[in-house]
Design a protein around this motif. Structure first.
Motif, PDB file in Angstrom:
ATOM      1  N   ILE A  66       0.832  -1.205   0.000  1.00  0.00           N
ATOM      2  CA  ILE A  66       0.000   0.000   0.000  1.00  0.00           C
ATOM      3  C   ILE A  66       0.868   1.258   0.000  1.00  0.00           C
ATOM      4  O   ILE A  66       0.535   2.260  -0.634  1.00  0.00           O
ATOM      5  CB  ILE A  66      -0.975  -0.014   1.206  1.00  0.00           C
ATOM      6  CG1 ILE A  66      -1.843   1.235   1.236  1.00  0.00           C
ATOM      7  CG2 ILE A  66      -0.239  -0.120   2.531  1.00  0.00           C
ATOM      8  CD1 ILE A  66      -2.863   1.308   0.153  1.00  0.00           C
TER       9      ILE A  66
ATOM     10  N   GLU B 217       1.926   1.894  -3.443  1.00  0.00           N
ATOM     11  CA  GLU B 217       0.765   2.332  -4.210  1.00  0.00           C
ATOM     12  C   GLU B 217       0.562   3.833  -4.027  1.00  0.00           C
ATOM     13  O   GLU B 217       0.309   4.569  -4.967  1.00  0.00           O
ATOM     14  CB  GLU B 217      -0.495   1.596  -3.740  1.00  0.00           C
ATOM     15  CG  GLU B 217      -0.677   0.231  -4.355  1.00  0.00           C
ATOM     16  CD  GLU B 217      -0.748   0.296  -5.870  1.00  0.00           C
ATOM     17  OE1 GLU B 217      -1.617   1.008  -6.403  1.00  0.00           O
ATOM     18  OE2 GLU B 217       0.088  -0.355  -6.519  1.00  0.00           O
ATOM     19  N   ILE B 218       0.677   4.255  -2.770  1.00  0.00           N
ATOM     20  CA  ILE B 218       0.495   5.679  -2.473  1.00  0.00           C
ATOM     21  C   ILE B 218       1.581   6.510  -3.154  1.00  0.00           C
ATOM     22  O   ILE B 218       1.301   7.522  -3.803  1.00  0.00           O
ATOM     23  CB  ILE B 218       0.500   5.910  -0.948  1.00  0.00           C
ATOM     24  CG1 ILE B 218      -0.737   5.257  -0.327  1.00  0.00           C
ATOM     25  CG2 ILE B 218       0.545   7.395  -0.624  1.00  0.00           C
ATOM     26  CD1 ILE B 218      -0.667   5.120   1.167  1.00  0.00           C
TER      27      ILE B 218
ATOM     28  N   ASN C 213       0.820   6.756  -6.724  1.00  0.00           N
ATOM     29  CA  ASN C 213      -0.337   7.611  -6.993  1.00  0.00           C
ATOM     30  C   ASN C 213      -0.030   9.095  -6.880  1.00  0.00           C
ATOM     31  O   ASN C 213      -0.657   9.905  -7.555  1.00  0.00           O
ATOM     32  CB  ASN C 213      -1.487   7.260  -6.044  1.00  0.00           C
ATOM     33  CG  ASN C 213      -2.244   6.047  -6.546  1.00  0.00           C
ATOM     34  OD1 ASN C 213      -2.156   5.692  -7.723  1.00  0.00           O
ATOM     35  ND2 ASN C 213      -2.950   5.387  -5.651  1.00  0.00           N
ATOM     36  N   ILE C 214       0.906   9.431  -5.995  1.00  0.00           N
ATOM     37  CA  ILE C 214       1.224  10.860  -5.900  1.00  0.00           C
ATOM     38  C   ILE C 214       2.434  11.202  -6.763  1.00  0.00           C
ATOM     39  O   ILE C 214       3.049  12.257  -6.590  1.00  0.00           O
ATOM     40  CB  ILE C 214       1.451  11.314  -4.434  1.00  0.00           C
ATOM     41  CG1 ILE C 214       2.562  10.496  -3.781  1.00  0.00           C
ATOM     42  CG2 ILE C 214       0.173  11.202  -3.627  1.00  0.00           C
ATOM     43  CD1 ILE C 214       2.863  10.938  -2.344  1.00  0.00           C
TER      44      ILE C 214
ATOM     45  N   ALA D 180      -2.763   8.274   2.407  1.00  0.00           N
ATOM     46  CA  ALA D 180      -1.531   9.024   2.184  1.00  0.00           C
ATOM     47  C   ALA D 180      -1.278   9.980   3.336  1.00  0.00           C
ATOM     48  O   ALA D 180      -0.166  10.107   3.829  1.00  0.00           O
ATOM     49  CB  ALA D 180      -1.624   9.809   0.895  1.00  0.00           C
TER      50      ALA D 180
ATOM     51  N   GLY E 229      -4.130  -1.325  -4.108  1.00  0.00           N
ATOM     52  CA  GLY E 229      -4.392  -0.106  -3.360  1.00  0.00           C
ATOM     53  C   GLY E 229      -5.805  -0.031  -2.792  1.00  0.00           C
ATOM     54  O   GLY E 229      -6.139   0.902  -2.074  1.00  0.00           O
TER      55      GLY E 229
END
Lengths: 315, 313
Positions: free
Chosen positions: A155, A158-159, A162-163, B2, B66
């Motif tokens: 995860i 993944e983060i 994604n950013i 996040a 995710g």
């Protein structure tokens, strides 16, 4: 050696279990004989599993010994060999790096959490939640973070993706393996450490803060001028517990990186286990662990000094 | 997520500088609470992630790593871990067909942790009583020797202890696994001695005058009066024993004595071709942690309040 084994046998003899129910005994009996009965099992455990192995371990460190044969005395050869052993020095370096990272972040976070708990809420539920990671084993903590930090399915990556950042090979990277292992153990232990700090904070009387506030001291100033100095004794103690603990990191390494990549996370205890139990070089492994023993003893002595130095602050 | 992961290290600083003075209490407290909540989230998130992953299908996990909820919800992982799934079913969901004898390891962990804890706490209590309440020559020297043992790193004694257990033919047996923890640990003796020192001597003397022997005093007076610290120590010891790794790894080498912690490591290395069986692993990890979490639920308050003591003296 013989001095160590003799008392063991006599202790075994005396160790006839004091398990039975408490029967009446004439009160005239001297304390010594009763004390011996009370202490016999623990003394047996101490002599057989602490004292005897300690002496035996020091002896092993002076021998060449693979478990199959008998130990052959070789003097300090194992120790001189240590000097030229690049892997040993690497293990030392990697361990120190781990200890430094682990202690730095764990202490800062724990002090922060301790102060927050002290100032915001003394609710037991909050403290219980903070302690949760401490309940699971290093192995479980390692496995969960192994998943969360996985390159493909983790995860965290993944983060990052994604950013718009690059994925990181946390456990698998030369430079990241040790910081990652340190982070995992900070996660598992910071709550426990925070509770130790919190207990120390509880001993600082409120009126000290009130007086400071009356004098116009800000929270920030009070923290540096009152909290930290008064916290010094417990902080010294906490540091020693955590430093000696983190020098002995093993579980996490064994279930995640196994010392890799290359030798990047081959910490000292992993190296000892590898030399001793995997390669059967018991004498050499004993020598390395004796060095670890000495390092930890020095840390403990420094602790005593720090504690004494801190005593005056409290009264 | 996040937001919960990134700002950890910054948060405490913000709070500290944000909490200026007594007047702007609100802004400061909000920042402080924000920091606290972030810390709690970071503490709890991995537990949620275990849960979420354990209800997923390992193969599907790779497609949607995710996703915050379970991916392709299933109880398959638990069935696999508990040995209720057929090999074909297990492999279809991304498990290795290998059977994990979970209940056997659970039994082993329980025997190891419970027996070691019971022996250690009981015998340490006896010794602590002798150190705290009885007068005998050499007492302080012996106690000091016990204390010095605190400094010896476990790995140092593990090497010779392993040889000893091996020579006694006890490798892969419960006696070999339990023996080093069964009779005492320096910490347990020290912990209980501190409490026994504080017990009022008059109660004890009165009982002795009434003709009670030391056994009687110990079992009828000291133990009942110290029940709280003794249970606290027992729970802390149980946690430590349940989580112990190195010694069980070395000594509990066959199936009949392998504990959960060690088995989990083995389970992880049984990787099927498709990649690790994350769902199965997380299900196993959760079930392995469950007994302690349940114990903790009952004793949380006592454990939490005792932590200060275990560190400070």
């Amino acid at each position: 050696m013989s001095t160590a084994t003799a008392p063991v046998d006599s202790a075994t003899g005396a160790a006839t279990p004091p398990v039975g129910k408490g029967t009446n005994r004439p009160p005239g009996k001297s304390d010594l004989s009763m004390a011996l009965v009370f202490i016999a099992p623990a003394l047996f455990g101490f002599l057989v599993f602490y004292l005897y192995p300690t002496i035996r371990g020091i002896y092993f460190s002076l021998t060449r010994y693979n478990i199959l044969g008998r130990p052959r005395f070789i003097g300090i050869d194992n120790y001189t060999r240590l000097f030229g052993d690049a892997l040993f020095w690497n293990a030392m370096k990697v361990t120190l790096e781990y200890v430094a990272l682990n202690i730095l972040f764990q202490t800062i976070l724990a002090v922060g959490i301790g102060v927050l708990m002290q100032r915001l809420t003394k609710n037991t539920a909050v403290r219980a939640v903070i302690l949760l990671p401490f309940l699971i084993s290093n192995v479980i903590a390692a496995l969960v973070w192994f998943l969360m930090l996985d390159f493909q399915v983790g995860i965290v990556n993944e983060i990052l993706a994604n950013i718009g950042l690059d994925r990181i090979t946390f456990f698998g990277g030369d430079a990241t393996a040790i910081p990652t292992i340190a982070a995992v153990n900070v996660w598992r232990h910071m709550g426990y450490t925070a509770l130790l700090i919190f207990a120390g904070l509880q001993t600082i009387p409120d009126y000290v803060y009130e007086a400071a506030a009356v004098d116009g001291s800000t929270e920030w100033r009070s923290f540096w001028r009152i909290t930290l100095p008064l916290l010094r004794p417990i902080l010294a103690l906490v540091l020693v517990i955590t430093v000696t603990g983190s020098f002995q990191i093993f579980d996490t390494v064994n279930v995640t990186t196994r010392g890799g990549p290359g030798n990047a996370s081959r910490v000292i205890q992993y190296y000892i286990v590898q030399k001793g139990f995997t390669e059967g070089q018991f004498g050499y492994a004993s020598a390395i662990s004796f060095v670890l023993f000495v390092i930890l003893a020095i840390v403990a002595l420094v602790q005593l000094r720090l504690l004494r130095a801190g005593e005056s602050d409290l009264a | 997520m996040a937001t919960t992961i990134a700002p950890t290290s910054i948060a405490p600083e913000q709070t500290a500088s944000g909490t200026r003075g007594r007047k702007p209490l609100n802004a400061g407290r909000v920042a402080a609470w924000a920091a606290m909540i972030i810390i709690i989230l970071i503490t709890l998130f991995p537990f949620y992630w275990m849960l979420r992953t354990s209800f997923s299908t390992s193969k599907a996990l790779f497609l949607e790593p995710g996703k915050l909820g379970p991916v392709d919800f299933t109880l398959g992982a638990y069935k696999r871990v508990l040995g209720l799934a057929t090999t074909a079913e297990a492999q279809a969901e991304g498990g290795s067909g290998a059977s994990v004898d979970f209940f056997l390891y659970l039994r082993n962990s329980t025997i190891f942790a419970v027996v070691a804890t019971a022996g250690q706490v009981f015998f340490s209590a006896l010794a602590a009583y002798a150190f705290a309440r009885l007068r005998w020559p050499g007492r302080d020297i012996v106690f000091f020797a016990f204390l010095t043992a605190l400094m010896v790193p476990p790995i140092f004694t593990a090497l010779p202890n392993f040889i000893l257990i091996k020579n006694l033919g006890l490798l892969g047996t419960f006696p070999g696994l339990i023996a080093p923890y069964f009779f005492m640990t320096p910490f347990a003796v020290f912990f209980l001695r501190q409490f026994f020192l504080g017990i009022n001597r008059e109660v004890e003397e009165a009982a002795k005058l009434d003709g009670a022997g030391l056994w009687m005093v110990f079992f009828r007076i000291i133990l009942p009066m110290s029940w709280a610290p003794i249970t606290t120590l027992a729970i802390l010891t149980l946690i430590n024993m349940w989580n112990e790794y190195l010694w069980p790894l070395l000594v509990g080498t066959n199936d009949s004595t392998r504990v959960l912690n060690v088995a989990l490591g083995v389970f992880r290395s049984q990787t099927p071709q498709t990649g690790p069986d994350w769902a199965g692993l997380m299900a196993a990890v959760l079930i392995a942690a469950l007994p302690l979490l349940i114990v903790f639920m009952f004793f949380a308050k006592r454990i939490v309040n005792s932590i200060g003591f275990s560190g400070s003296k």
